[in-house]
Design an enzyme around this catalytic site. Structure first.
Site, PDB file in Angstrom:
ATOM      1  N   ASP A   1      44.527  45.385  56.384  1.00  0.00           N
ATOM      2  CA  ASP A   1      44.858  46.805  56.237  1.00  0.00           C
ATOM      3  C   ASP A   1      44.327  47.659  57.384  1.00  0.00           C
ATOM      4  O   ASP A   1      43.129  47.661  57.675  1.00  0.00           O
ATOM      5  CB  ASP A   1      44.295  47.331  54.909  1.00  0.00           C
ATOM      6  CG  ASP A   1      44.829  48.706  54.575  1.00  0.00           C
ATOM      7  OD1 ASP A   1      46.063  48.891  54.592  1.00  0.00           O
ATOM      8  OD2 ASP A   1      44.012  49.600  54.301  1.00  0.00           O
TER       9      ASP A   1
ATOM     10  N   ARG B   1      77.163  62.196  37.981  1.00  0.00           N
ATOM     11  CA  ARG B   1      75.916  62.602  38.628  1.00  0.00           C
ATOM     12  C   ARG B   1      74.896  61.472  38.681  1.00  0.00           C
ATOM     13  O   ARG B   1      74.208  61.289  39.693  1.00  0.00           O
ATOM     14  CB  ARG B   1      75.342  63.840  37.935  1.00  0.00           C
ATOM     15  CG  ARG B   1      74.063  64.402  38.565  1.00  0.00           C
ATOM     16  CD  ARG B   1      74.112  64.473  40.074  1.00  0.00           C
ATOM     17  NE  ARG B   1      75.265  65.206  40.587  1.00  0.00           N
ATOM     18  CZ  ARG B   1      75.642  65.186  41.859  1.00  0.00           C
ATOM     19  NH1 ARG B   1      74.990  64.449  42.743  1.00  0.00           N
ATOM     20  NH2 ARG B   1      76.689  65.880  42.253  1.00  0.00           N
TER      21      ARG B   1
ATOM     22  N   LYS C   1      42.094  45.993  45.971  1.00  0.00           N
ATOM     23  CA  LYS C   1      42.055  46.874  47.133  1.00  0.00           C
ATOM     24  C   LYS C   1      40.645  47.407  47.344  1.00  0.00           C
ATOM     25  O   LYS C   1      39.713  47.037  46.640  1.00  0.00           O
ATOM     26  CB  LYS C   1      43.074  48.002  46.954  1.00  0.00           C
ATOM     27  CG  LYS C   1      44.506  47.477  46.762  1.00  0.00           C
ATOM     28  CD  LYS C   1      45.540  48.556  46.952  1.00  0.00           C
ATOM     29  CE  LYS C   1      45.696  48.910  48.408  1.00  0.00           C
ATOM     30  NZ  LYS C   1      46.827  49.839  48.638  1.00  0.00           N
TER      31      LYS C   1
END
Length: 286
Positions: free
Chosen positions: A224, A102, A169
């Protein structure tokens, strides 16, 4: 970016934690009906088209579960695959194969999807100088896997986390009281802490780009949410003073046009947060 040694430690942590989470005090399904001495063989079967990723990771998982498991690799990471292809065979203890199954599938399906998506962006950028970057918009706990997959798909990694690069930012700038304050305080902090970290600063408009350039000492400016016209203006304004990066809602349909604006990089969270797992299965071989 982090060192190879740090990266390997991250992978080890991921494997250890994932096996702990899945196996707990034992794989009782296998223990109940499969003798501990039973040997078996399984194949990794591709049920979709894309770029395979996670083969090397799978080898690490198998070795962690049982060092005696043997893997025969038919397809290497980064190779295009189609439905019906067999990526590898794994042979040894049946119980060990099932313990690893898995985790191997979960990781490889996601990594292959990310590599496939990244490669689609890479193809769109062919013939330009622009490179595709990932972001920190990753699944908590498995960032190393997802960034590894981006590299396999032909993309490049941005910073790994908050610790290996400075990225100022909009919120940093606003909380710090403006671009000048944010950059000057950052430079002083790096000097005081004796840290050698590159600085990236986000710009929301052309005026902010001028302010960033006036401060100097910046590695890359993040352009941006600019439109194409303003991106061209930004690139011309920046020139060779530092590197450029476009971001903000950039898609497969628009990425080439941003590249044609002349930016060095395009970053996209879609590489890791907007993908569908590539369908793979691990099947017993008679």
């Amino acid at each position: 970016m982090i060192s190879q040694e740090q990266f390997e430690k991250e992978i080890e942590i991921i494997i250890t934690n994932a096996l702990r989470e899945d196996i707990g005090d034992g794989d009782h399904s296998s223990l109940a009906c499969i003798p501990i001495s039973a040997l078996g063989k399984a194949k990794l079967l591709v049920k979709d088209n894309g770029i395979i990723a996670g083969v090397e990771f799978a080898k690490h998982v198998f070795a962690k579960v049982d060092e005696s498991l043997k893997v025969e690799t038919l397809v290497e990471d980064g190779t295009p695959v189609k439905r019906g292809d067999i990526v590898f065979y794994v042979e040894g203890s049946s119980q060990s194969i099932l313990k690893a199954e898995r985790l191997v599938l979960n990781a490889m399906q996601r990594m292959s999807a990310i590599a496939t998506k990244t490669n689609e962006f890479v193809k769109k950028l062919e013939g330009t100088k622009t490179k595709i970057l990932d972001t920190r918009k990753t699944t908590p706990g498995i960032r190393a896997l997802e960034k590894w997959a981006v590299k396999i798909g032909g993309g490049e990694n941005h910073r790994f986390g908050l610790f290996d690069m400075i990225m100022l930012k909009d919120n940093h700038i606003d909380f710090a009281g403006g671009i000048d304050n944010a950059i000057s305080k950052t430079k002083q902090y790096l000097k005081d802490k004796e840290l050698d970290l590159k600085i990236i600063v986000e710009a929301r408009n052309l005026d902010e780009i001028k302010q960033i350039l006036a401060c100097g000492g910046i590695y890359r400016i993040l352009i941006d949410n600019f439109n194409f016209e303003d991106t061209v203006k930004a690139v011309n304004l920046i020139g060779d003073k530092c590197l450029t990066e476009s971001s903000g809602g950039i898609t497969l349909e628009s990425v080439r046009k941003y590249a044609q604006c002349g930016v060095d990089y395009v970053s996209s969270g879609a590489l890791t947060h907007s993908i569908y797992n590539l369908d793979l299965s691990l099947k017993a071989v008679d």
